[in-house]
Scaffold this motif. Structure first.
Motif, PDB file in Angstrom:
ATOM      1  N   ASP A   3       0.832  -1.491  -0.175  1.00  0.00           N
ATOM      2  CA  ASP A   3      -0.347  -0.198   0.250  1.00  0.00           C
ATOM      3  C   ASP A   3       1.101   1.457  -0.145  1.00  0.00           C
ATOM      4  O   ASP A   3       2.264   1.224   0.309  1.00  0.00           O
ATOM      5  CB  ASP A   3      -1.164   0.269   1.240  1.00  0.00           C
ATOM      6  N   SER A 160      -4.026   6.657 -13.268  1.00  0.00           N
ATOM      7  CA  SER A 160      -5.259   6.093 -13.729  1.00  0.00           C
ATOM      8  C   SER A 160      -4.242   5.585 -15.502  1.00  0.00           C
ATOM      9  O   SER A 160      -4.808   6.048 -16.659  1.00  0.00           O
ATOM     10  CB  SER A 160      -6.145   6.786 -14.420  1.00  0.00           C
ATOM     11  N   TRP A 274      -4.962   4.978  -8.705  1.00  0.00           N
ATOM     12  CA  TRP A 274      -6.394   5.507  -9.080  1.00  0.00           C
ATOM     13  C   TRP A 274      -7.501   5.025  -8.373  1.00  0.00           C
ATOM     14  O   TRP A 274      -7.474   4.796  -7.066  1.00  0.00           O
ATOM     15  CB  TRP A 274      -6.716   3.456  -9.371  1.00  0.00           C
ATOM     16  N   ASP A 276     -11.335   4.520  -8.307  1.00  0.00           N
ATOM     17  CA  ASP A 276     -12.390   3.104  -7.802  1.00  0.00           C
ATOM     18  C   ASP A 276     -13.334   3.889  -8.933  1.00  0.00           C
ATOM     19  O   ASP A 276     -14.368   3.264  -9.175  1.00  0.00           O
ATOM     20  CB  ASP A 276     -12.548   3.176  -6.815  1.00  0.00           C
ATOM     21  N   ASP A 278     -13.588   5.220 -11.604  1.00  0.00           N
ATOM     22  CA  ASP A 278     -12.810   6.295 -13.893  1.00  0.00           C
ATOM     23  C   ASP A 278     -13.439   5.000 -14.332  1.00  0.00           C
ATOM     24  O   ASP A 278     -13.738   3.746 -14.139  1.00  0.00           O
ATOM     25  CB  ASP A 278     -11.363   4.806 -12.973  1.00  0.00           C
ATOM     26  N   PRO A 283     -10.894   0.531 -12.842  1.00  0.00           N
ATOM     27  CA  PRO A 283     -10.356   0.583 -11.420  1.00  0.00           C
ATOM     28  C   PRO A 283      -9.025  -0.980 -10.921  1.00  0.00           C
ATOM     29  O   PRO A 283      -8.079  -1.476 -10.423  1.00  0.00           O
ATOM     30  CB  PRO A 283     -11.080   0.863 -11.295  1.00  0.00           C
ATOM     31  N   GLU A 284     -10.100  -2.005 -12.186  1.00  0.00           N
ATOM     32  CA  GLU A 284      -9.233  -3.018 -12.209  1.00  0.00           C
ATOM     33  C   GLU A 284      -8.004  -3.781 -12.311  1.00  0.00           C
ATOM     34  O   GLU A 284      -7.114  -4.516 -12.090  1.00  0.00           O
ATOM     35  CB  GLU A 284     -10.248  -4.628 -12.545  1.00  0.00           C
ATOM     36  N   ALA A 286      -5.785  -1.528 -11.497  1.00  0.00           N
ATOM     37  CA  ALA A 286      -4.815  -0.884 -10.509  1.00  0.00           C
ATOM     38  C   ALA A 286      -3.357  -2.078  -9.889  1.00  0.00           C
ATOM     39  O   ALA A 286      -3.074  -1.861 -10.112  1.00  0.00           O
ATOM     40  CB  ALA A 286      -5.358   0.155 -10.008  1.00  0.00           C
ATOM     41  N   LEU A 298       0.380   0.798  -4.741  1.00  0.00           N
ATOM     42  CA  LEU A 298      -0.982   1.363  -4.990  1.00  0.00           C
ATOM     43  C   LEU A 298      -1.429   1.737  -3.988  1.00  0.00           C
ATOM     44  O   LEU A 298      -1.447   2.093  -2.521  1.00  0.00           O
ATOM     45  CB  LEU A 298      -1.671  -0.742  -4.821  1.00  0.00           C
ATOM     46  N   GLN A 299      -2.239   2.746  -4.486  1.00  0.00           N
ATOM     47  CA  GLN A 299      -3.375   3.564  -3.344  1.00  0.00           C
ATOM     48  C   GLN A 299      -4.743   3.859  -4.549  1.00  0.00           C
ATOM     49  O   GLN A 299      -4.437   4.278  -5.849  1.00  0.00           O
ATOM     50  CB  GLN A 299      -2.844   5.156  -3.800  1.00  0.00           C
ATOM     51  N   VAL A 300      -5.717   3.460  -4.421  1.00  0.00           N
ATOM     52  CA  VAL A 300      -7.361   3.390  -4.644  1.00  0.00           C
ATOM     53  C   VAL A 300      -7.258   4.306  -3.797  1.00  0.00           C
ATOM     54  O   VAL A 300      -8.080   4.199  -2.562  1.00  0.00           O
ATOM     55  CB  VAL A 300      -7.720   2.037  -4.730  1.00  0.00           C
ATOM     56  N   GLN A 301      -8.297   5.418  -4.371  1.00  0.00           N
ATOM     57  CA  GLN A 301      -8.962   6.945  -3.683  1.00  0.00           C
ATOM     58  C   GLN A 301     -10.679   6.139  -4.317  1.00  0.00           C
ATOM     59  O   GLN A 301     -10.780   6.196  -4.621  1.00  0.00           O
ATOM     60  CB  GLN A 301      -8.839   7.958  -4.701  1.00  0.00           C
TER      61      GLN A 301
END
Length: 346
Positions: A3, A160, A274, A276, A278, A283-284, A286, A298-301
């Motif tokens: 993360d 992205s 990325w 979530d 998008d 987003p998958e 990412a 990894l950072q998923v926002q």
């Protein structure tokens, strides 16, 4: 894959929306591109830099399809606590004239040329690799650059990134989705020209943001004005459709030119960001991209769309700064980590 670690350094609070940063033309192979500069401001009061001088490094920001250097205004201002930042208009976008022929290769060459120009500039950071940050098409271009010219890239941040998926997202206009067919780019250009700048900006907001209502009216007005300036250029409309055609053609490449294979060879510490929500790039992708990159975070926002640097600049900036801090720590403890690497070929 880990993360993303978020930096805790104090960040600027401008209180009012900043205007786009000034810039100038920079020579590249076969022409020139417009590059904006965000000067380093140094750590803010309350920061506790490590022993020695405050970090003063360099970064380059690469926009996506249909974007421009102005996409980085807010993020670059936050990152100025550590970076002298530059943001280019890719050939055919913003204030940069188009290349003789649109292709991913030509965008890659433009970024390499600007990186070499940044590295050679006198002052703190001269001769050192640059932190490379790319969004969407700019993310794909940045993967190519980092893989082929590791000597120029200190860290790689991909927001992205438009990695090959071999299918066109449903959010794309049908006229754009057919650009691989002969004659269709001209048709798409005419269709785009038929919509007003306000209509196109509203459409982009719906397509690119998780919550378009969060966009300040001043930024919307700036985007409309930028679109009007672009429409006044003789190559208006060509850059979007023909760069998209080059992007989709690159998806068909195999072997050493395949973007996923290139990502596996990236040496720089990397960050994948990325949203979530998008709608343009799934987003998958990412976690897949973060797994492929050899040294990635990894950072998923949550609630964010395709343009995290515009919609969520502070959490994005904290992740980028965390990556830079970690990379600096590795260089400080590993005498080999800062050694120059042999230049590759573009």
């Amino acid at each position: 894959m880990n993360d993303a670690r978020l930096s805790s350094v104090p960040l600027p609070r401008p209180g009012a929306l900043l205007p786009p940063w000034p810039g100038a033309m920079v020579p590249i192979t076969g022409g020139e591109v417009f590059v904006r500069h965000t000067p380093w401001c140094g750590p803010l009061p309350g920061s506790d830099p490590a022993e020695g001088e405050a970090p003063h490094e360099r970064a380059l920001y690469v926009h996506g399809l249909g974007g421009a250097s102005t996409n980085w205004t807010d993020l670059a201002a936050l990152l100025a606590v550590r970076f002298d930042g530059w943001a280019l208009d890719l050939p055919g976008f913003g204030q940069s004239a188009p290349p003789p022929r649109y292709s991913i290769h030509r965008h890659v060459q433009a970024v390499v040329d600007v990186l070499e120009w940044i590295v050679a500039r006198p002052g703190p950071g001269q001769g050192r690799p640059v932190h490379l940050v790319g969004n969407s098409l700019g993310g794909l271009v940045s993967v190519w650059v980092a893989a082929r010219r590791p000597d120029l890239v200190a860290t790689l941040t991909l927001i992205s990134a438009a990695m090959p998926v071999y299918r066109v997202p449903a959010a794309f206009d049908r006229a754009i989705a057919l650009v691989l067919l002969p004659g269709v780019p001209a048709l798409a250009e005419r269709r785009l020209a038929g919509a007003s700048p306000e209509q196109r900006v509203r459409g982009l907001l719906q397509m690119c943001f998780g919550d378009p209502g969060r966009v300040p009216p001043e930024r919307v007005a700036e985007a409309v004005e930028e679109t009007r300036r672009r429409d006044a250029q003789p190559w208006a409309g060509q850059a979007l459709t023909r760069s998209l055609r080059g992007l989709m053609s690159s998806y068909l490449r195999v072997g050493r030119a395949n973007a996923w294979r290139m990502a596996r060879s990236v040496r720089a510490p990397s960050l994948v960001v990325w949203g979530d929500r998008d709608k343009l790039v799934d987003p998958e992708l990412a976690p897949r991209l973060a797994e492929v990159l050899p040294d990635a975070r990894l950072q998923v926002q949550a609630g964010i769309g395709h343009l995290a640097m515009l919609e969520a600049p502070e959490p994005t900036a904290r992740a980028v700064l965390g990556l830079a801090e970690d990379a600096a720590g590795v260089r400080a403890t590993d005498p080999v980590g800062g050694a120059d690497l042999p230049a590759g070929q573009v």
